[in-house]
Design an enzyme around this catalytic site. Structure first.
Site, PDB file in Angstrom:
ATOM      1  N   THR A 114       0.919  -1.324   0.123  1.00 12.88           N
ATOM      2  CA  THR A 114       0.023   0.009   0.138  1.00 12.88           C
ATOM      3  C   THR A 114       0.820   1.274  -0.036  1.00 12.88           C
ATOM      4  OG1 THR A 114      -1.682  -1.181   1.214  1.00 12.88           O
ATOM      5  CG2 THR A 114      -1.704   1.365   1.156  1.00 12.88           C
ATOM      6  N   GLU A 115       1.966   1.316   0.688  1.00 11.61           N
ATOM      7  CA  GLU A 115       2.628   2.602   0.730  1.00 11.61           C
ATOM      8  C   GLU A 115       3.552   2.886  -0.432  1.00 11.61           C
ATOM      9  OE1 GLU A 115       3.212   4.671   3.090  1.00 11.61           O
ATOM     10  OE2 GLU A 115       2.299   3.746   4.886  1.00 11.61           O
TER      11      GLU A 115
END
Length: 290
Positions: A114-115
């Site tokens: 996600t990051e």
């Protein structure tokens, strides 16, 4: 209202001298409110330079990792094509970090997905860096000298997650909210902060963790594959029975067990024709050492 701005130190704005009040937030720093001899208020993060002044108030603004992140594709599993080859490239470091800090391998990978979408060079508009998108203050906090080094970045990100999980009594959602918005904001609001970015972030990481990485780092294919195709057979057993006694299968199936040396130097005793999926596997791993 007249404001004199003094630019000092590496942080850019070190102090504000003003004849009134001013809302001031400086993430990851302690801001001191001092009283000057002429009655003016001085706000600074460099208290040592003004030891002759009286401290009226001090406020710590925890580091925040809030930043816009990419969806990395239309589905939970997809990432940008240019980085899809990196999806499993850092699994060995993730496994090491998991074992070192006691954080689930899958959770670390879901956060990384996600990051940064597995882009080792990712940098957000607010300065978050690398695979786990460490803010500069967070990198310093965990002694990271190069936030773009995968080893340092992943180990620090996992250590921070472990710290957050401990602080929030194992509550994964609160730990993720703290990773994104800062632990101070989670404490301030008594839960996931009312920031759309943070709430979406927690949902996104949780969904990826549950749907993609709940079994850890397993990326086995769904299609069947003979054990002999995995590597060189170095030993083989006689046919053995599975021992099944169900009504649907009175006749026990027979398999030949083999020890296979794989290309990466590991060994397996998976039976020929065994199946493996993302959620289950019939393969059993063994480890031999001299």
């Amino acid at each position: 209202m007249k404001i004199n701005v003094h630019v000092l130190g590496r942080y850019g704005i070190s102090s504000l001298l003003l004849a009134g009040c001013c809302h001031f937030v400086y993430a990851g720093q302690t801001i001191y409110q001092l009283r000057d001899s002429n009655g003016s208020t001085l706000l600074t993060n460099k208290k040592s330079r003004y030891n002759h002044l009286q401290v009226e108030k001090k406020t710590y603004y925890p580091d925040s990792n809030i930043h816009s992140y990419s969806n990395w594709g239309s589905s939970e599993a997809s990432v940008l094509p240019s980085y899809s080859r990196n999806k499993n490239a850092y699994d060995s470091i993730i496994r090491q970090a998991s074992q070192t800090y006691g954080v689930s391998e899958g959770l670390i990978k879901a956060v990384m997905h996600t990051e940064s979408g597995f882009n080792v060079h990712a940098r957000s508009p607010v300065g978050a860096q690398g695979l786990m998108q460490l803010m500069p203050a967070t990198a310093r906090r965990f002694n990271v000298s190069n936030a773009y080094d995968p080893q340092q970045n992943i180990m620090a990100g996992a250590k921070y997650l472990a710290w957050l999980l401990k602080r929030f009594n194992g509550n994964t959602s609160l730990a993720l909210a703290g990773y994104n918005a800062g632990e101070g904001n989670v404490s301030k609001y008594g839960g996931i902060p009312p920031f759309r970015e943070t709430q979406d972030y927690v949902r996104r990481v949780t969904s990826r963790y549950q749907n993609l990485y709940t079994e850890g780092l397993s990326t086995n294919s769904i299609s069947p594959s003979p054990a002999s195709s995995q590597g060189r057979i170095i030993a083989s057993s006689d046919n053995y029975s599975t021992g099944s006694t169900t009504a649907a299968n009175i006749q026990a199936a027979k398999y030949q067990r083999q020890i296979i040396a794989q290309a990466d130097g590991s060994f397996t005793d998976a039976p020929a024709g065994s199946y493996a999926t993302a959620n289950a596997t019939a393969s059993a791993k063994i480890y031999l050492s001299e």
